[in-house]
Design a protein around this motif. Structure first.
Motif, mmCIF file in Angstrom:
data_model
loop_
_atom_site.group_PDB
_atom_site.id
_atom_site.type_symbol
_atom_site.label_atom_id
_atom_site.label_comp_id
_atom_site.label_asym_id
_atom_site.label_seq_id
_atom_site.Cartn_x
_atom_site.Cartn_y
_atom_site.Cartn_z
ATOM 1 N N GLN A 6 -0.330 -50.709 -7.321
ATOM 2 C CA GLN A 6 -0.688 -51.930 -7.716
ATOM 3 C C GLN A 6 -0.323 -52.991 -6.718
ATOM 4 O O GLN A 6 -1.124 -53.828 -6.326
ATOM 5 C CB GLN A 6 -0.196 -52.155 -9.355
ATOM 6 N N ALA A 7 1.210 -53.176 -6.405
ATOM 7 C CA ALA A 7 1.663 -53.969 -5.703
ATOM 8 C C ALA A 7 1.028 -53.938 -4.254
ATOM 9 O O ALA A 7 0.593 -55.104 -3.595
ATOM 10 C CB ALA A 7 3.013 -53.788 -5.318
ATOM 11 N N ARG A 8 0.766 -52.661 -3.668
ATOM 12 C CA ARG A 8 0.029 -52.782 -2.481
ATOM 13 C C ARG A 8 -1.532 -53.237 -2.475
ATOM 14 O O ARG A 8 -1.870 -54.207 -1.933
ATOM 15 C CB ARG A 8 -0.259 -51.265 -2.275
ATOM 16 N N LYS A 9 -2.339 -52.982 -3.800
ATOM 17 C CA LYS A 9 -3.574 -53.446 -3.836
ATOM 18 C C LYS A 9 -3.350 -54.953 -3.801
ATOM 19 O O LYS A 9 -4.092 -55.737 -3.206
ATOM 20 C CB LYS A 9 -4.116 -52.917 -5.156
ATOM 21 N N GLU A 10 -2.432 -55.576 -4.333
ATOM 22 C CA GLU A 10 -2.204 -56.904 -4.775
ATOM 23 C C GLU A 10 -2.108 -57.526 -3.272
ATOM 24 O O GLU A 10 -2.680 -58.836 -3.067
ATOM 25 C CB GLU A 10 -1.227 -57.228 -5.904
ATOM 26 N N SER A 11 -1.133 -56.948 -2.826
ATOM 27 C CA SER A 11 -0.744 -57.399 -1.526
ATOM 28 C C SER A 11 -1.847 -57.592 -0.401
ATOM 29 O O SER A 11 -2.086 -58.385 0.402
ATOM 30 C CB SER A 11 0.362 -57.048 -0.835
ATOM 31 N N GLU A 12 -2.713 -56.473 -0.597
ATOM 32 C CA GLU A 12 -3.856 -56.396 0.126
ATOM 33 C C GLU A 12 -4.740 -57.470 -0.009
ATOM 34 O O GLU A 12 -5.276 -58.077 1.035
ATOM 35 C CB GLU A 12 -4.430 -54.885 0.104
#
Lengths: 165, 357
Positions: free
Chosen positions: A115-121
């Motif tokens: 999730q964090a990765r998607k968010e940051s992306e």
């Protein structure tokens, strides 16, 4: 001859003496003596029976106690065996439970990381877009003024972006 | 050690007494009239009864005893010392005649002698009283032991007495009579101890003993009559039926009452046998001892004192043996009298169902 003809006086006194003796002893002595003797015999018989009974009970008690001890030993062994089994079970259970828990935790972590990765992306994409827009804006603005200056400007903004990020 | 010394002293005393007796007998015979030795008379004198009780080792001193007679002229009561050496007192004297030898007689006016009713306390009567008192004392002391000590086992003499009572009652009377035993035990036990005491007292040669009681028909007759009376007066119907209509073929009892005759005879032979058995056994024992003793004097008179002395050793040995045997016989005869009385009494208590079995 005197020896073979009973003398009247002797017969008379013998009767008297014997009857007196009989009444005295029959009244005061014999029944009491016989009763006492029989009572004592009974008492002794009872005592012997009691002693035999007591001995038998004692023997029984001993064997019973032995039996009880043996039984207790068996039970003890059983309990110990049971306990060790339960212990193993518990350890096993705890282990598997811990493993399941750890797996769950790591999965949750994985999800949140994703999730964090998607968010940051998403954020990055947005920012990159914005930056690109800004650069484009500035470039367009410079284009309007000076080519050279425009180049310089792009350079400058790019470095700005670099430092910003 | 102490026991040995005591035995030695007793043995010496006995030898001294024997020597003294022998010497005194020899003196007597060397006295004024050397009387002819009459063994028969001596034996009967010792086995028989007398007025007054001779003190040991003495021929003249006697313990006087009361003479009680019912003569034609009423009661007479005085001490026997008044009639010593043929003296006449209140018309009475001790007879020398063939018929009434040694008995108190009434001298009639014509000089003839008549025997009155004689209730005198003679030596035998006195000995009966002594025996009766001894039995009362013995049995009462056993009773006192039980009253005082309760369940404690008797010791010493009481233990011996209890052993005898137990033997006679528990081992003899009770097995024979069963549940009737407590009813007849007082008579049987009294008879046993009285006869036993009289037997043993008769074996003690000096004063409190020495009377030939159970060797006297009058005494054994009384005992046998009492057993006879108890047997027949307590007899059951079945007992009498078996006497007068026994279960035998009718030919034996109907026209000629043969069986009845035998049974009725049997009624009387049983107590008669009791009487004679005890009498003969005890008198026989006494007589043998007397004869053995007299042998010393007979041989002394026939040959000389050396032969007499040798006989004394022989006689003493056998006398001691005989007295030991008589002690045994005293017990056996008292016991036999008791057990036979028990059997006779219990036999008269037959029940019909008992017979059918």
């Amino acid at each position: 001859m005197e020896l073979f003809t009973p003398e009247f006086g002797l017969v008379f006194w013998m009767f008297v003496a014997f009857l007196c003796l009989y009444f005295i002893l029959a009244k005061f002595a014999w029944p009491f003596i016989i009763k006492s003797m029989e009572e004592r015999a009974d008492l002794i018989d009872k005592g012997v029976a009691y002693a035999q009974d007591a001995k038998r009970q004692l023997d029984n008690a001993k064997s019973e106690a032995d039996k009880l001890i043996a039984e207790a030993r068996n039970q003890q062994a059983d309990i110990l065996r049971e306990a060790s089994k339960i212990k193993n079970q518990i350890v096993e259970d705890a282990r598997s439970e811990a493993a399941a828990e750890a797996k769950k935790v790591s999965e949750a972590a994985m999800v949140s990381i994703e999730q964090a990765r998607k968010e940051s992306e998403k954020q990055l994409r947005q920012e990159v877009g914005e930056i690109a827009l800004q650069i484009a804006e500035k470039v367009i603005r410079r284009e309007v003024a000076n080519d050279k200056a425009q180049q310089q400007l792009v350079e400058q903004y790019l470095s700005e972006v670099k430092t910003n990020n | 050690m102490k026991g040995k010394i005591i035995s030695a002293i007793i043995a010496l005393a006995l030898v001294a007494l024997a020597a003294l007796g022998y010497w005194s007998a020899a003196q007597h015979r060397h006295g004024e009239a050397p009387a002819e030795l009459d063994p028969k008379e001596i034996i009967y004198e010792h086995l028989g009864d007398e007025y007054g009780w001779a003190l040991p080792f003495n021929h003249s001193l006697r313990i006087p005893l009361p003479i009680i007679v019912w003569a034609d002229d009423g009661f007479h009561c005085f001490m026997s010392s008044r009639l010593t050496d043929g003296a006449t007192y209140e018309g009475l004297r001790i007879s020398n005649s063939e018929d009434h030898n040694g008995k108190v007689v009434q001298v009639m006016p014509d000089g003839s002698e008549k025997r009155p009713w004689d209730f005198s306390v003679t030596k035998n009567v006195a000995a009966i009283f002594v025996a009766a008192l001894l039995v009362v004392w013995m049995v009462m002391s056993l009773r006192r032991w039980y009253a005082r000590q309760g369940m404690k086992a008797p010791r010493r003499a009481m233990g011996l007495l209890e052993l005898v009572v137990d033997y006679v009652y528990t081992d003899t009377i009770r097995p024979i009579m069963g549940k009737e035993a407590p009813k007849y035990a007082p008579y049987l036990l009294t008879a046993f101890f009285f006869i036993l005491t009289m037997n043993l007292l008769g074996l003690i040669v000096i004063f409190p003993g020495g009377a030939n009681l159970t060797g006297n028909l009058a005494v054994t007759m009384v005992m046998a009559i009492i057993t006879f009376v108890i047997t027949n007066f307590t007899g059951t119907r079945e007992y009498w039926k078996e006497i007068f209509w026994p279960e035998v073929p009718v030919a034996l009892k109907c026209p000629v009452p043969m069986m009845q005759l035998i049974e009725v005879l049997g009624l009387f032979t049983k107590p008669l046998a009791l009487m004679i058995r005890l009498f003969a056994n005890m008198m026989g024992g006494h007589m043998v001892v007397l004869v053995l003793m007299l042998l010393i004097f007979i041989f002394s008179a026939m040959f000389n004192y050396v032969v007499g002395g040798a006989t004394a050793v022989f006689s003493l040995f056998f006398t001691v043996f005989m007295l030991a045997l008589d002690t045994l016989v005293s017990f056996i005869q008292a016991y036999v009298f008791t057990i036979l009385s028990t059997i006779f009494i219990s036999m008269s208590h037959v029940e019909p169902h008992h017979h059918e079995a």
